[in-house]
Enzyme design. Structure first.
Site, PDB file in Angstrom:
ATOM      1  N   HIS A  72       5.218   7.982   9.180  1.00  0.00           N
ATOM      2  CA  HIS A  72       6.629   7.555   9.129  1.00  0.00           C
ATOM      3  C   HIS A  72       7.517   8.706   8.675  1.00  0.00           C
ATOM      4  O   HIS A  72       8.591   8.936   9.233  1.00  0.00           O
ATOM      5  CB  HIS A  72       6.801   6.399   8.133  1.00  0.00           C
ATOM      6  N   LEU A  85       0.815  -1.210   0.000  1.00  0.00           N
ATOM      7  CA  LEU A  85       0.000   0.000   0.000  1.00  0.00           C
ATOM      8  C   LEU A  85       0.853   1.266   0.000  1.00  0.00           C
ATOM      9  O   LEU A  85       0.399   2.313  -0.441  1.00  0.00           O
ATOM     10  CB  LEU A  85      -0.924   0.021   1.212  1.00  0.00           C
ATOM     11  N   GLY A  86       2.069   1.172   0.534  1.00  0.00           N
ATOM     12  CA  GLY A  86       2.886   2.367   0.554  1.00  0.00           C
ATOM     13  C   GLY A  86       4.181   2.167   1.297  1.00  0.00           C
ATOM     14  O   GLY A  86       4.390   1.144   1.953  1.00  0.00           O
ATOM     15  N   ASP A 108       7.284   1.581  20.175  1.00  0.00           N
ATOM     16  CA  ASP A 108       7.214   2.675  19.204  1.00  0.00           C
ATOM     17  C   ASP A 108       7.780   3.961  19.799  1.00  0.00           C
ATOM     18  O   ASP A 108       7.669   5.013  19.209  1.00  0.00           O
ATOM     19  CB  ASP A 108       5.778   2.884  18.726  1.00  0.00           C
ATOM     20  N   HIS A 147       5.743   2.151  13.777  1.00  0.00           N
ATOM     21  CA  HIS A 147       4.501   1.383  13.893  1.00  0.00           C
ATOM     22  C   HIS A 147       4.113   1.290  15.361  1.00  0.00           C
ATOM     23  O   HIS A 147       4.969   1.165  16.236  1.00  0.00           O
ATOM     24  CB  HIS A 147       4.670  -0.009  13.293  1.00  0.00           C
ATOM     25  N   GLU A 188       1.724   6.537   6.097  1.00  0.00           N
ATOM     26  CA  GLU A 188       3.079   6.725   5.568  1.00  0.00           C
ATOM     27  C   GLU A 188       3.609   8.117   5.874  1.00  0.00           C
ATOM     28  O   GLU A 188       4.799   8.296   6.102  1.00  0.00           O
ATOM     29  CB  GLU A 188       3.108   6.453   4.054  1.00  0.00           C
TER      30      GLU A 188
END
Ligand code: ZN
Length: 471
Positions: free
Chosen positions: A268, A213-214, A290, A274, A265
């Site tokens: 990130h 997805l990315g 995380d 995550h 994304e």
């Protein structure tokens, strides 16, 4: 070859690019028929521990500068350019997707990063309402001007035909390594716009066998020693998203159709891990972190592997007390792997990481002061109906501090303006009224030499210009 569980392998994919020629597929496991296909696959490579040490230091500095937690966070405006990679299809024919589809994604970004996610009401009935849905104070706007200074016919959109460029069709590549080589080695370097001025988003089709997805680049920093995996550089900084998971209208996947792949994304890209951690090592369930204090350690789903990810559409509460969290997994966080419709929140600590990235990232810290983009947005993510209606010139620029603001269509009365430094800190927030000759004078002679960001507001729109004081 190393033998890794599937979900450990995925975050390491790019790092191990040349070790794998094909990606074994995982049978879809989820809560509904839609998951007979495959669960979310994010191909972002997490940075190494040295990066996290550097970033943690910057977070501590940020908190001390902000007198955390008493003061408010800074406001950032990020100019966006979306590179639509297509094969010569007619406009609005997949994957040459419509402008409406792209603007629908901007709307989601602004809602979710503004703490106004469409599903935020779902948090109210969970234990995570105590943590709260955070407003990152980050806004995304559409670039109006290309790198050569020409107005964009479609604000925020750069359409690139891979056929006319002589490049392969990204969707024809059946291996992740082949796709990455094309994207990282050819398409991104040839199409990127200056990442100090623009947040680059690439969208394209991808081979259905990959179901990715990315992926994103993490923020690099000028004071960061060494080079970690996964950091953005001058030829690749930004995010790539599968066109069928971008936006909320158009040709979309049935589960990834609410724009949350780009929200994830971009997280990130702003330094977020995550929610279940990114260890990619021998840590077991609950142990991966995380690096946010207000997100719980996670067990993860049956198919979530050892890093705490959840797939599909879990029901709250999930895994209560298994990882010492009385509220269980925060599967509705944008940084989990759940379906778009389930995702609904960032936490305050995640916002602090993002603010830290905007303040310290090499390709992040000047984005708010981007005069070259003439960035304008309304909060629906749509470009203004008449892009020139509120065009703004600063005369002269650079100046000693005495300037005139010239507007194409000046308002009847005054208008609101905000002067910020490059840290995003607000230095002046006032209403500017016209003089008797209907000119807008602004006296900034008391401000030191430097680069500033001037934001001017009109009805529903705001325009940002870089302002330089030099004497
Ligand atoms: Zn991810």
């Amino acid at each position: 070859m190393l033998v890794l569980p599937e979900m450990k392998l995925k975050p390491l994919l790019i790092a191990l690019l040349f070790s794998f020629t094909a990606l074994a597929q995982t049978p879809g496991i989820g809560t509904g028929p839609a998951h007979l296909i495959l669960p979310r696959h994010c191909a972002t490579v997490p940075p190494d521990s040295a990066w996290e040490i550097w970033f943690s230091q910057k977070i501590a500095e940020y908190k001390s500068q902000q007198n955390f937690p008493s003061s408010t966070t800074s406001n950032f405006m990020i100019p966006v350019i979306v590179h639509v990679i297509h094969g010569g299809e007619a406009l609005a024919t997949y994957p040459n997707v419509s402008a409406a589809q792209i603007y629908s994604q901007l709307k989601v970004l602004n809602e979710d990063y503004g703490g106004r996610g469409l599903n935020s009401a779902t948090i109210a009935s969970t234990g995570f309402s105590l943590v709260g849905v955070s407003n990152s104070n980050i806004t995304f706007c559409l670039a109006q001007i290309d790198p050569l200074g020409n107005p964009l016919s479609e604000p925020g959109i750069d359409r690139v035909n891979y056929v006319s460029k002589g490049w392969a069709n990204p969707a024809a590549l059946g291996s992740m390594s082949g796709f990455q080589i094309l994207m990282e080695g050819t398409i991104k370097p040839a199409t990127i716009w200056n990442p100090q001025l623009f947040f680059n988003i690439w969208i394209s089709d991808v081979n259905s066998s990959l179901f990715t997805l990315g992926y994103a680049t993490f923020p690099s920093g000028s004071t960061l020693n060494g080079i970690s995996t996964g950091l953005g550089g001058s030829t690749n900084d930004g995010i790539w998203i599968w066109s069928k998971s971008f936006g909320t209208v158009g040709t979309l996947h049935s589960v990834y159709n609410k724009g949350r792949s780009a929200v994830h994304e971009t997280g990130h890209w702003l330094g977020l891990r995550h929610i279940g951690g990114d260890s990619g090592n021998a840590l077991g369930d609950c142990a991966a972190s995380d690096f946010c204090d207000d997100t719980p350690p996670q067990k993860g789903g049956a198919n979530g592997g050892t890093n705490g990810q959840n797939f599909g559409a879990p029901v709250y509460p999930l895994h209560v007390n298994i990882c010492a969290s009385v509220y269980g997994d925060m599967f509705m966080n944008f940084m989990d792997y759940t379906d778009d419709a389930v995702m609904a929140m960032f936490t305050p600590d995640q916002s602090i990481r993002m603010q830290t990235a905007m303040t310290n990232g090499t390709f992040r810290s000047l984005l708010t002061a981007s005069s070259a983009t003439q960035c304008t947005v309304n909060y629906l993510g749509l470009p203004p109906s008449k892009p020139d209606e509120f065009s703004l010139r600063i005369i002269p620029n650079p100046s000693s501090g005495k300037i005139i603001l010239e507007l194409a269509n000046p308002p009847q009365g005054g208008f609101k303006l905000i002067l910020s430094n490059t840290m995003g800190q607000v230095l002046l927030n006032s209403e500017l009224l016209p003089d008797t000759n209907k000119r807008f004078f602004l006296d900034l002679e008391n401000y030191p030499e430097g680069i500033y960001s001037l934001t001017v507001f009109s009805t529903g729109n705001q325009t940002v210009r870089r302002l330089i004081i030099s004497r």
